[in-house]
Each structure stands twice: as structure tokens, then as C-alpha cells.
Design a protein around this motif. Structure first.
Motif, short mmCIF file in Angstrom:
data_model
loop_
_atom_site.label_atom_id
_atom_site.label_comp_id
_atom_site.label_asym_id
_atom_site.label_seq_id
_atom_site.Cartn_x
_atom_site.Cartn_y
_atom_site.Cartn_z
N LYS A 393 0.81 -1.22 0.00
CA LYS A 393 0.00 0.00 0.00
C LYS A 393 0.84 1.27 0.00
CE LYS A 393 -4.24 -1.72 2.19
NZ LYS A 393 -5.16 -1.60 3.36
N SER A 394 2.04 1.18 0.54
CA SER A 394 2.86 2.39 0.67
C SER A 394 3.42 2.88 -0.66
CB SER A 394 4.00 2.15 1.66
OG SER A 394 4.92 1.19 1.14
N ASN A 395 3.67 1.94 -1.60
CA ASN A 395 4.27 2.35 -2.87
C ASN A 395 3.70 1.64 -4.09
OD1 ASN A 395 5.34 -0.24 -2.62
ND2 ASN A 395 7.36 0.49 -1.93
N GLN A 396 2.70 0.80 -3.86
CA GLN A 396 2.02 0.07 -4.94
C GLN A 396 2.92 -0.94 -5.67
OE1 GLN A 396 -1.49 0.15 -5.84
NE2 GLN A 396 -1.30 0.88 -3.73
N GLN A 397 4.08 -1.23 -5.10
CA GLN A 397 4.93 -2.26 -5.71
C GLN A 397 4.30 -3.63 -5.50
OE1 GLN A 397 8.89 -1.91 -4.13
NE2 GLN A 397 9.35 -0.04 -5.27
N ILE A 398 4.48 -4.50 -6.49
CA ILE A 398 3.88 -5.83 -6.45
C ILE A 398 4.69 -6.72 -5.51
CG2 ILE A 398 3.18 -7.82 -7.84
CD1 ILE A 398 3.25 -5.89 -10.27
N LYS A 399 4.01 -7.38 -4.61
CA LYS A 399 4.66 -8.28 -3.66
C LYS A 399 4.22 -9.74 -3.81
CE LYS A 399 7.01 -4.97 -1.88
NZ LYS A 399 8.47 -4.91 -2.13
N GLY A 400 3.22 -9.94 -4.62
CA GLY A 400 2.76 -11.30 -4.87
C GLY A 400 1.72 -11.31 -5.96
N ALA A 401 1.55 -12.46 -6.61
CA ALA A 401 0.55 -12.58 -7.66
C ALA A 401 0.16 -14.04 -7.81
CB ALA A 401 1.07 -12.03 -8.99
N HIS A 402 -1.09 -14.25 -8.21
CA HIS A 402 -1.64 -15.60 -8.37
C HIS A 402 -2.56 -15.59 -9.57
CE1 HIS A 402 -0.12 -16.46 -4.28
NE2 HIS A 402 -0.45 -15.19 -4.07
N PHE A 403 -2.42 -16.59 -10.43
CA PHE A 403 -3.20 -16.66 -11.66
C PHE A 403 -3.77 -18.06 -11.84
CE2 PHE A 403 -0.21 -13.23 -12.49
CZ PHE A 403 -0.99 -12.26 -13.10
N LEU A 404 -4.95 -18.12 -12.43
CA LEU A 404 -5.55 -19.37 -12.87
C LEU A 404 -6.10 -19.13 -14.27
CD1 LEU A 404 -6.46 -22.31 -12.29
CD2 LEU A 404 -8.62 -21.34 -11.45
N SER A 405 -5.38 -19.63 -15.27
CA SER A 405 -5.80 -19.46 -16.66
C SER A 405 -4.86 -20.26 -17.55
CB SER A 405 -5.77 -17.99 -17.09
OG SER A 405 -4.43 -17.52 -17.19
N GLU A 406 -5.18 -20.36 -18.80
CA GLU A 406 -4.30 -21.05 -19.75
C GLU A 406 -3.03 -20.24 -20.01
OE1 GLU A 406 -4.56 -24.00 -20.69
OE2 GLU A 406 -6.65 -24.51 -20.30
N GLU A 407 -3.07 -18.94 -19.70
CA GLU A 407 -1.91 -18.06 -19.92
C GLU A 407 -1.17 -17.77 -18.62
OE1 GLU A 407 -4.92 -17.53 -21.28
OE2 GLU A 407 -4.34 -18.12 -23.30
N ALA A 408 -1.47 -18.49 -17.56
CA ALA A 408 -0.91 -18.18 -16.24
C ALA A 408 0.60 -18.24 -16.21
CB ALA A 408 -1.49 -19.14 -15.20
N ASP A 409 1.20 -19.16 -17.00
CA ASP A 409 2.66 -19.27 -16.99
C ASP A 409 3.32 -18.02 -17.58
OD1 ASP A 409 1.46 -20.05 -19.38
OD2 ASP A 409 3.01 -21.52 -19.88
N TYR A 410 2.72 -17.47 -18.63
CA TYR A 410 3.25 -16.23 -19.20
C TYR A 410 3.05 -15.06 -18.23
CZ TYR A 410 3.24 -18.88 -23.56
OH TYR A 410 3.45 -19.85 -24.52
N MET A 411 1.87 -14.97 -17.66
CA MET A 411 1.55 -13.84 -16.80
C MET A 411 2.44 -13.80 -15.56
SD MET A 411 -0.73 -12.34 -18.55
CE MET A 411 -1.37 -11.10 -17.44
N ILE A 412 2.72 -14.96 -14.98
CA ILE A 412 3.53 -14.98 -13.76
C ILE A 412 4.97 -14.57 -14.07
CG2 ILE A 412 4.49 -17.34 -13.64
CD1 ILE A 412 2.46 -15.58 -10.88
N ASN A 413 5.43 -14.86 -15.28
CA ASN A 413 6.78 -14.44 -15.65
C ASN A 413 6.86 -12.93 -15.86
OD1 ASN A 413 8.10 -16.91 -15.51
ND2 ASN A 413 7.56 -17.49 -17.58
N TYR A 414 5.80 -12.35 -16.42
CA TYR A 414 5.77 -10.88 -16.54
C TYR A 414 5.84 -10.25 -15.15
CZ TYR A 414 3.97 -11.77 -21.27
OH TYR A 414 3.79 -12.20 -22.56
N ILE A 415 5.07 -10.80 -14.22
CA ILE A 415 5.05 -10.27 -12.86
C ILE A 415 6.42 -10.42 -12.20
CG2 ILE A 415 4.07 -10.55 -10.55
CD1 ILE A 415 2.16 -9.21 -12.49
#
Length: 446
Positions: A393-415
Motif C-alpha cells: 500500500k505504501s508504494n504500490q509495488q507488487i509483492k505477490g501474484a496468483h493466476f488461474l488461466s491457460e496463460e498463467a505461466d506467461y503472466m507470472i513471468n511478466y510479474i
């Protein structure tokens, strides 16, 4: 008995051991490597690489199935024998090629089991190896069920080499191996069961997404048997019968045990080198040195580290070991590590968990997104696509992510890239991605 002396002896020719051998040899050290099974190790021979070949066929089948009646007349079908033959093209030449690469690099090779004789000495067959530095990279092996009839239970190694996939397959265990292999067997048109001793499969992933994945797989035809502890396996006519508590009985053609993996240490005679270990593996410090001797290292799945048993992680550990053998004094620091379950849809995770975020509501914000109706997913008729992004909340930096989709492997690598660079989703507003693509959806997750 013949005696040899080296600067470095590596035990295990998988991803971590191979990396250490080549790095230290390139620096001019005398190096030997020992292997007792097949040159190349788990990942390339009986792990992630051959598995992904099978996953590719399942993806093709599921993709065409989702588009049936939407431009595709007939879903693809899998020929198991053809798929196994294709998989073998990725595997069959690896041992010979790996052995040749060692020899060309001037790394001496020994085939057989290595046993400590002292802190500096190993016995391999009739050869005695003395070393200034020893690297333990022996990996891990599938666990075996300690029940009557366990000889009928195959392992993940066996599944990846099945010449014939029978009509019904049962997987014991609720981890990623069971889920991935079940997804493959289902795509191949087989009756599939998963047995798990509790009701919390895939425990390292977001429970909401796991529940959604289980529901989808059930709709597709996978039979789940949770809170089921098996007690024995026996042959009944042409079938295998699994019995368990509370009168559980299941007949199946094939049983694959996937209840975790055990570090390969039992044959090493670690006591002779005064090396400490637990059931999780060899005890090491932050420099991946054993407690008893700073010149004995352990890395990869055989080491009891904080790193996940994933190929990129063991490669990073190998790099630290190599640097320290060559004179550095580096400690291992694990970044946020992406992890993917290659089911259909895929499940992916990185960074802190939803539970960890909920325990600190003043610090973290959880952004939930149902992306099922987004163009990226509608055009391939995906039944469900979900995302959760956790930001500071202090800087909006991403600290975690979770995906469920056919593209989840690509999305998690972007994150993973965004987290490494300490970027926010808002920072992507000025980036032009190819459109339409999963990457172009990133800024909309803000």
C-alpha cells in the motif's frame, strides 16, 4: 584400487551438479563428476522437460476441444505411442551428449555410487577420489508408499516412460505432479482418479484458485477422493484394487504414487564425513556449505535450503557454490520465485501468499480480477480466468501474484520481471505491448 586427486568432485550430473562442474573447470580447476544413474539428471530425463512435451499434447487437445463448434469441427485426439516416441527424441541422446560434453571440457567422469570414506575422500567402485572440494548434488527420488502391495505402485519416473496408457489411471497424492499427470491422462481420454490424504491439495497455492481448479477438473471428468488414506493395494483379476480407511475401495488399471520426493542421501555414508542432515536433506549454511566442513557443499534438491525444488532455483544455488569454491564468500539470497502447475487451466504463483497478505491488512492490498470475459480468454473460449495481485500500500509495488488461466505461466513471468525491477502496474502505462496479447492486459490489472 586406483587413487585420484582433484580440486573439485561433484556427485550428481543434474542441473546443479553439471553447472558447478563446468563453471569450476572453466576457471582452471581439476574437476571430476560422479553419476550412478544416467548422465543428465532428473529434469531433462525424467522430470520437467519430458513432462512439458506431454503437456504440449494435452494443451493442443484441450485448445481444440474448447473451440469445437466455434470454427473447429473435431477435437484433437492423443496417440500415446506417438507422443511417447516424440518425447523420447528429447531424452534418448541426453546421456551420451552430456557425457561427451564433460569429456570435451576436461571433466573426468566416474560412473557408480559415491560413498564417503572421510571428509576429503570418496569411494566410487574400485576408485578412491581425493578432493579439496566436494559438491553433493544428488537430487531426490519419488517416495514409496509404505503399505502392503506397494510394488504395484509406479512412480512419476515410470509414468513418463509408459509404453501404454491403460483405460484407468489413479494418482496418489495432492501435489503438482498428480495434478499435471492427471490432466495429461484425462486429455488422453482416460478415466482418472486422484487420492489425497486430506482436503487441501496444492497447499502452496492460493486455496480459492485450487478449489476452482479442482471444480473444473471434476467437470472435465477427474474423480477426486479427498480425506482418504490408503492401506493396501492388491491384484484383483485384471485390475488393481486400492483399499483404504472407512471402507474405501477403488479398482483401477494403473497406480502412480506422487506423495513427494526424498533426498538421495542414504547411500552416501554421510556419517563418515560428519555431515549433518534431516529428512529434508543435507544441512547447509547460507553459503551452501555443510556445517562440518566448509569445503563440502550441497545444492539442489538434496540440500535442505529455503529454495523451492525447481530447476531455476537449483541453478542459482549451483552458481553460488561455484563462486564460493573459486574464492568468493557469497551467501544465497532467494528472490521471489514463480511456480506453475501445468494443468488446464494452469495455476501460477509468486511472492507472498493471500493468507500472508490478509494477516497484514494495513500493509498489503489484494486486487481480485475475474478476467474470464476479457478478450484474451474469450477468444479461446476459456471457462475460467482469474487473477489476484498483492501490492504494498505504501508504494504500490507488487509483492505477490496468483493466476488461474491457460496463460498463467506467461503472466507470472511478466510479474516476476516487474517485481525484480520494483515496478508497479501503473508503470506499464507507458509501455506499448503487442495487442491483443496477454501482456497487453497487464496494465488493466491495476
Amino acid at each position: 584400487m586406483t587413487e585420484y586427486t582433484y580440486d573439485v568432485v561433484v556427485i550428481g550430473s543434474g542441473a546443479s551438479g553439471t553447472s558447478v562442474a563446468f563453471e569450476t573447470r572453466a576457471a582452471g580447476l581439476s574437476v571430476a563428476i560422479v553419476e550412478e544413474r544416467s548422465w543428465g539428471g532428473t529434469c531433462v530425463l525424467r522430470g520437467c522437460d519430458p513432462k512439458k512435451v506431454l503437456v504440449g499434447a494435452a494443451e493442443a487437445r484441450n485448445f481444440s476441444k474448447r473451440l469445437r463448434g466455434k470454427g473447429i469441427k473435431q477435437a484433437a485426439t492423443i496417440s500415446w505411442s506417438d507422443l511417447m516416441a516424440f518425447k523420447e527424441t528429447f531424452v534418448e541422446n541426453v546421456p551420451e551428449q552430456r557425457l561427451q560434453s564433460f569429456q570435451e571440457a576436461g571433466i573426468e567422469t566416474f560412473f557408480g555410487k559415491a560413498q564417503f570414506q572421510s571428509k576429503e575422500t570418496l569411494l566410487v567402485g574400485e576408485d578412491l577420489l581425493h578432493a579439496k572440494n566436494i559438491v553433493l548434488a544428488t537430487g531426490a527420488s519419488p517416495n514409496k508408499q509404505d503399505i502392503p502391495g506397494n510394488d504395484f505402485i509406479l512412480t512419476s519416473d515410470d509414468f513418463l516412460s509408459l509404453k501404454h496408457l491403460p483405460d484407468s489411471v489413479t494418482f496418489i497424492g495432492g501435489g503438482y505432479i498428480s495434478f499435471e499427470f492427471a490432466s495429461i491422462a484425462l486429455a488422453a481420454g482416460k478415466e482418472v482418479h486422484i487420492i489425497h490424504h486430506n482436503s487441501n491439495p496444492l497447499k502452496k497455492f492460493d486455496p480459492d484458485f485450487v478449489a476452482a481448479l479442482v471444480s473444473l477438473m471434476e467437470e472435465e471428468g477427474v474423480h477426486f477422493h479427498f480425506d482418504t488414506t490408503i492401506s493396501k493395494v492388491e491384484k484383483k483379476a485384471e485390475k488393481l484394487q486400492i483399499s483404504g480407511e472407512n471402507d474405501f475401495v477403488l479398482q483401477t488399471d494403473n497406480i502412480i504414487g506422487a506423495t513427494g520426493r526424498t533426498p538421495n542421501i542414504s547411500h552416501l555414508d554421510l556419517e563418515k564425513a560428519h555431515i549433518d542432515y534431516t529428512k529434508k536433506g543435507i544441512t547447509v549454511n547460507e553459503k551452501l556449505q555443510t556445517v562440518s566442513n566448509p569445503h563440502i557443499y550441497a545444492c539442489g534438491d538434496v540440500a535442505a535450503t529455503k529454495g523451492a525444488p525447481l530447476t531455476p532455483v537449483v541453478s542459482m544455488e549451483a552458481a553460488i557454490v561455484s563462486q564460493n569454491i573459486l574464492g568468493a564468500d557469497d551467501a544465497i539470497h532467494y528472490p521471489a520465485i514463480p511456480s506453475v502447475v501445468f494443468t488446464s487451466p494452469k495455476l501460477a504463483s509468486i511472492g507472498i501468499t493471500i493468507q500472508e497478505a490478509k494477516e497484514q491488512p494495513a500493509k498489503y492490498q489484494i486486487k481480485n480480477h475475474d478476467t474470464t470475459n476479457w478478450y484474451t480468454y474469450k477468444r479461446t473460449n476459456e471457462p475460467l480466468a482469474l487473477a489476484k495481485i498483492i501490492v504494498d500500500k505504501s508504494n504500490q509495488q507488487i509483492k505477490g501474484a496468483h493466476f488461474l488461466s491457460e496463460e498463467a505461466d506467461y503472466m507470472i513471468n511478466y510479474i516476476a520481471i516487474l517485481m525484480k525491477a520494483n515496478l508497479t502496474l501503473s508503470d506499464l502505462q507507458s509501455v506499448l505491448f503487442a495487442y491483443p496479447s496477454p501482456a497487453s492486459d497487464l496494465s488493466a490489472l491495476n
